[in-house]
Each structure stands twice: as C-alpha cells, then as structure tokens.
Design a protein around this motif. Structure first.
Motif, PDB file in Angstrom:
ATOM      1  N   ALA A   1       2.013   9.012   1.941  1.00  0.00           N
ATOM      2  CA  ALA A   1       1.217   9.092   3.080  1.00  0.00           C
ATOM      3  C   ALA A   1       0.880   7.756   3.768  1.00  0.00           C
ATOM      4  O   ALA A   1       0.598   8.012   5.157  1.00  0.00           O
ATOM      5  CB  ALA A   1      -0.198   9.727   2.644  1.00  0.00           C
ATOM      6  N   GLU A   2       1.092   6.750   3.229  1.00  0.00           N
ATOM      7  CA  GLU A   2       0.633   5.628   3.685  1.00  0.00           C
ATOM      8  C   GLU A   2       1.983   4.846   4.236  1.00  0.00           C
ATOM      9  O   GLU A   2       1.908   3.751   4.894  1.00  0.00           O
ATOM     10  CB  GLU A   2       0.064   4.353   2.680  1.00  0.00           C
ATOM     11  N   TYR A   3       2.961   5.592   4.287  1.00  0.00           N
ATOM     12  CA  TYR A   3       4.235   4.735   4.849  1.00  0.00           C
ATOM     13  C   TYR A   3       4.381   4.596   6.422  1.00  0.00           C
ATOM     14  O   TYR A   3       3.815   5.590   7.318  1.00  0.00           O
ATOM     15  CB  TYR A   3       5.512   5.802   4.415  1.00  0.00           C
TER      16      TYR A   3
ATOM     17  N   ASN B   1       0.789  -1.219   0.037  1.00  0.00           N
ATOM     18  CA  ASN B   1      -0.114  -0.042   0.054  1.00  0.00           C
ATOM     19  C   ASN B   1       0.967   1.093   0.036  1.00  0.00           C
ATOM     20  O   ASN B   1       0.454   2.345  -0.518  1.00  0.00           O
ATOM     21  CB  ASN B   1      -0.839  -0.199   1.192  1.00  0.00           C
ATOM     22  N   GLU B   2       2.001   1.293   0.624  1.00  0.00           N
ATOM     23  CA  GLU B   2       2.768   2.344   1.170  1.00  0.00           C
ATOM     24  C   GLU B   2       3.727   2.539  -0.379  1.00  0.00           C
ATOM     25  O   GLU B   2       4.222   3.850  -0.809  1.00  0.00           O
ATOM     26  CB  GLU B   2       3.769   2.298   1.957  1.00  0.00           C
TER      27      GLU B   2
ATOM     28  N   TRP C   1       7.338   0.713  -6.158  1.00  0.00           N
ATOM     29  CA  TRP C   1       6.807   1.772  -6.729  1.00  0.00           C
ATOM     30  C   TRP C   1       6.483   1.681  -8.241  1.00  0.00           C
ATOM     31  O   TRP C   1       5.352   1.683  -8.800  1.00  0.00           O
ATOM     32  CB  TRP C   1       7.206   3.046  -6.230  1.00  0.00           C
TER      33      TRP C   1
ATOM     34  N   GLY D   1       4.386   4.024  -3.491  1.00  0.00           N
ATOM     35  CA  GLY D   1       3.909   5.221  -4.591  1.00  0.00           C
ATOM     36  C   GLY D   1       2.767   5.888  -3.863  1.00  0.00           C
ATOM     37  O   GLY D   1       2.167   6.557  -4.441  1.00  0.00           O
ATOM     38  N   ASN D   2       2.811   5.796  -2.476  1.00  0.00           N
ATOM     39  CA  ASN D   2       1.696   6.531  -1.624  1.00  0.00           C
ATOM     40  C   ASN D   2       2.544   7.016  -0.398  1.00  0.00           C
ATOM     41  O   ASN D   2       2.419   6.119   0.887  1.00  0.00           O
ATOM     42  CB  ASN D   2       0.606   5.748  -1.450  1.00  0.00           C
TER      43      ASN D   2
ATOM     44  N   LYS E   1       4.192  -1.174  -9.425  1.00  0.00           N
ATOM     45  CA  LYS E   1       3.006  -1.101  -8.821  1.00  0.00           C
ATOM     46  C   LYS E   1       2.091   0.087  -9.880  1.00  0.00           C
ATOM     47  O   LYS E   1       0.910  -0.284 -10.307  1.00  0.00           O
ATOM     48  CB  LYS E   1       2.642  -0.437  -7.498  1.00  0.00           C
TER      49      LYS E   1
END
Length: 201
Positions: A35-37, A29-30, A48, A32-33, A51
């Motif tokens: 904010a989810e790290y 989930n994290e 990344w 490429g995102n 995905k």
C-alpha cells in the motif's frame, strides 16, 4: 581482495550508518507494505524479508549491497574476463563495475538506495545474456535485467530508445547475428518491467 572489500563495507556501514530520508525512506517503508509502494520495483521485495527479520535499514542495505558486489565480481570473472572477443573490449568493460565498487560506491553500502543494486543487477544480467553460451544462464540473466529495469524508470526509457536505435541500425549495417538475437531478448524484459511497474502503481 573480495574479503578485504567486504570488510571495508562492514566497517564503513557500522561506522557511518545513514538513516533513510526523502525518497530513500520511501524505499524502506514500501518493503513488505504494498500500500506504501511509490517506485523501486523489485527493490521493495528484496528489502522485504530483511525488514521482516527486524534488521535495521543500515544492516539490510549492507547485506543486499554486499551480495550485489559478490554477484558482480563472480559474473565479471566468470564471463567478462573470459569473453572470447577479437578485441579486449569486454575485458576492459569488465573492469568498470569493479572500479565503481572499489571506489565510488563504498560510502553507500549502509544506505537504503536504489542505484547500487540496480546497476549491479544490470551488469550481472547483461554479462549473462551476452557472454554466456548456455540458455539457462541467459534466462537467469534476463531475470536480473528485468528486475533492474523495474527499479529505475529511466533505465526503461534509455533501453527502450537503444532498442529502437538498434532496430534502425540493423537495417542499415551488418550486425553480428548472435549479438542481434541477444539484444532482442531485452524487449520482453522491458515489456515485463513496464507491466510490473504499471501494476504496482
């Protein structure tokens, strides 16, 4: 033999795909995102682009793990097996990652997780750092070690302790100068990894 092993990876990943769950789902989930790290360091950036291409977690993991396997094989053959040492300790140690890849790690090739890539990067980096004579190769090895450290906080702690112990021992016993210089290069890798993890969090 490497081609056969890669074939086993592909077969196993396609035959037994594993959907990410728990912390492993977080690694996916994290990617490429930012904010989810939550943890994993360089792992998020390695997944990344795969995905972003729309690949499934299983295929993305298979690609990264296969590339890690090839990296370990190439550096082990290039540096580990050709190490100029008075005792064949490097050649013996060089067999360890190959044994792991050819046995224990096969079931994980299609699974989004951290240990395979973390360990592979660490093995690649340390062999480049300690066994190469070229400065550029040593520098590339430091990058691999740095990325490996960012993936596992436990590795930062363990190597931090080892560096302190090495510093104490170097005061008490005679240590090969070349080995000592290469070991000191682990310090910037560790400091940068700690800084990176702190920044991402």
């Amino acid at each position: 033999l490497c081609c056969l092993q890669l074939g086993v990876f592909v077969w196993f990943a396609r035959r037994y795909p594993i959907t990410p769950f728990s912390d492993f789902e977080g690694y996916w989930n994290e990617a490429g995102n930012p904010a989810e790290y939550f943890k994993g360091g360089a792992l998020a950036y390695l997944f990344w682009p795969l995905k972003a291409l729309g690949l499934s977690p299983t295929i993305a993991a298979l690609i990264l793990h296969s590339l890690s396997f090839l990296g370990v094989v190439i550096t082990t053959v290039r540096y580990g097996f050709r190490a100029q040492a008075g005792v064949p300790i490097y050649r013996i140690l060089a067999l360890v990652p190959l044994f792991l890849w050819f046995s224990i790690w096969v079931p994980l090739v299609g699974f989004v997780e951290v240990m395979l890539i973390h360990t592979s990067f660490l093995i690649i980096g340390l062999q480049m750092m300690y066994l190469s004579q070229r400065r550029f190769t040593i520098f590339i090895g430091m990058i691999f070690v740095y990325m490996s450290f960012t993936m596992r906080a436990q590795a930062m702690l363990i190597f931090g302790i080892l560096i302190v112990v090495f510093g104490v021992l170097s005061r008490l016993v005679r240590i090969d100068h070349r080995f000592a210089k290469r070991t000191l290069l682990l310090i910037p890798c560790l400091v940068l990894a700690v800084g990176t993890e702190t920044t991402l969090l």
